[in-house]
Design an enzyme around this catalytic site. Structure first.
Site, short mmCIF file in Angstrom:
data_model
loop_
_atom_site.label_atom_id
_atom_site.label_comp_id
_atom_site.label_asym_id
_atom_site.label_seq_id
_atom_site.Cartn_x
_atom_site.Cartn_y
_atom_site.Cartn_z
N ALA A 64 39.95 34.48 50.44
CA ALA A 64 39.46 33.80 51.90
C ALA A 64 39.95 34.07 53.10
CB ALA A 64 39.69 32.19 51.29
N GLY A 107 39.59 34.57 46.49
CA GLY A 107 38.10 34.37 46.47
C GLY A 107 37.41 35.47 45.79
N GLU A 110 37.36 35.22 42.27
CA GLU A 110 36.52 34.36 41.88
C GLU A 110 35.07 34.57 41.97
OE1 GLU A 110 39.20 30.08 43.05
OE2 GLU A 110 38.41 31.65 44.69
N GLU A 130 46.92 32.35 45.26
CA GLU A 130 46.86 31.37 46.03
C GLU A 130 48.33 30.33 45.83
OE1 GLU A 130 42.53 31.97 45.27
OE2 GLU A 130 44.63 31.98 43.94
#
Length: 258
Positions: A64, A107, A110, A130
């Site tokens: 992110a 991300g 993901e 994270e």
């Protein structure tokens, strides 16, 4: 749709290629997530035969855009953007392949997990780091990673933030294939092209049954399969495939995708 942070190429062989182009590290900013969702919607409206998602040679996607993080209010906005974008690709009734070169972190990992199949180059690195920022995965990592590698390994990765290189990713099932860096896109496009020539209606039904069935009991999954088995015989490809088998044997059918 004109994209600024990704490219969407529709090839003559029926394969659509989505390439992240958001700078050197491909941060999954709000803007890029919006373009990913739009790209998935565009593909859903005019379905290709298969999809390949890729990024840069050194970084697939670094995660992110941390600069857009703030407090709970921002988190409440960003989380759904991740889920909507990745979920839209996961929901496509087509085989979606992640071609991962370099780092797929946070991300980026993901996004790869939201694909049906992950081909990694030998220099690929996966991770959900994270926890090192004092936060948790918010784009599906706690759920999709556990379904792919198992609960214990997912907990270890998410709770330590440890990064996993390509050979280990293959061993634990996070990567489905590992190839030399120069062969990554060759292999991904070859597999996508092979699938794109197949019985697309049957592929879509199969993908849906596997994705939905894994979330339910065996008995309920078998009931869904019975319904899907009836459904697939309404397709043109089922008639073409059966007739071709009876006349020429297996593997000779030319499907229409209908």
């Amino acid at each position: 749709m004109v994209y600024e942070l990704l490219t969407l190429e529709r090839r003559d062989d029926g394969v659509a290629v989505v390439t992240l182009t958001n700078g050197k590290v491909n941060p999954l900013s709000r803007e890029l997530l919006g373009e990913l969702k739009q790209a998935a919607d565009d593909l859903a409206a005019d379905l290709p035969g298969a999809v390949v998602i890729t990024g840069g040679d050194r970084i697939f996607a670094a995660g992110a855009d941390i600069s857009q993080f703030g407090g709970p209010d921002e988190a409440a906005e960003i989380g759904p953007l991740f889920h909507d974008a990745i979920g839209a690709f996961a929901a496509l009734p087509r085989f979606v392949i992640a071609a991962v070169s370099g780092y797929a972190l946070g991300g980026g990992c993901e996004l790869a997990l939201g694909c049906d199949y992950r081909i990694a180059s030998e220099r690929a690195v996966f991770g959900q780091p994270e926890i090192l920022l004092g936060i948790i995965p918010g784009g599906g990592g706690t759920q999709r990673l556990a379904r792919v590698v198992g609960a214990s390994k997912a907990k270890e990765m998410c709770l330590t933030g440890r990064q996993v290189k390509a050979d280990e990713a293959l061993r634990i099932g996070l990567a489905d294939e590992v190839v030399a860096p120069e062969q990554l896109h060759v292999r991904a496009l070859a597999l996508a092209g092979e699938v794109a020539r197949g019985a697309l209606v049957a592929q879509g039904i199969t993908k849906r049954l596997i994705d939905d069935g894994i979330e339910t009991s065996l008995d309920d999954g078998l009931a869904m399969e019975r319904d899907g088995f009836v459904e697939v015989f309404r397709s043109d490809d089922s008639q073409i495939g059966v007739a071709s088998f009876l006349e020429h044997g297996p593997g000779k059918a030319t499907f229409t995708g209908r």
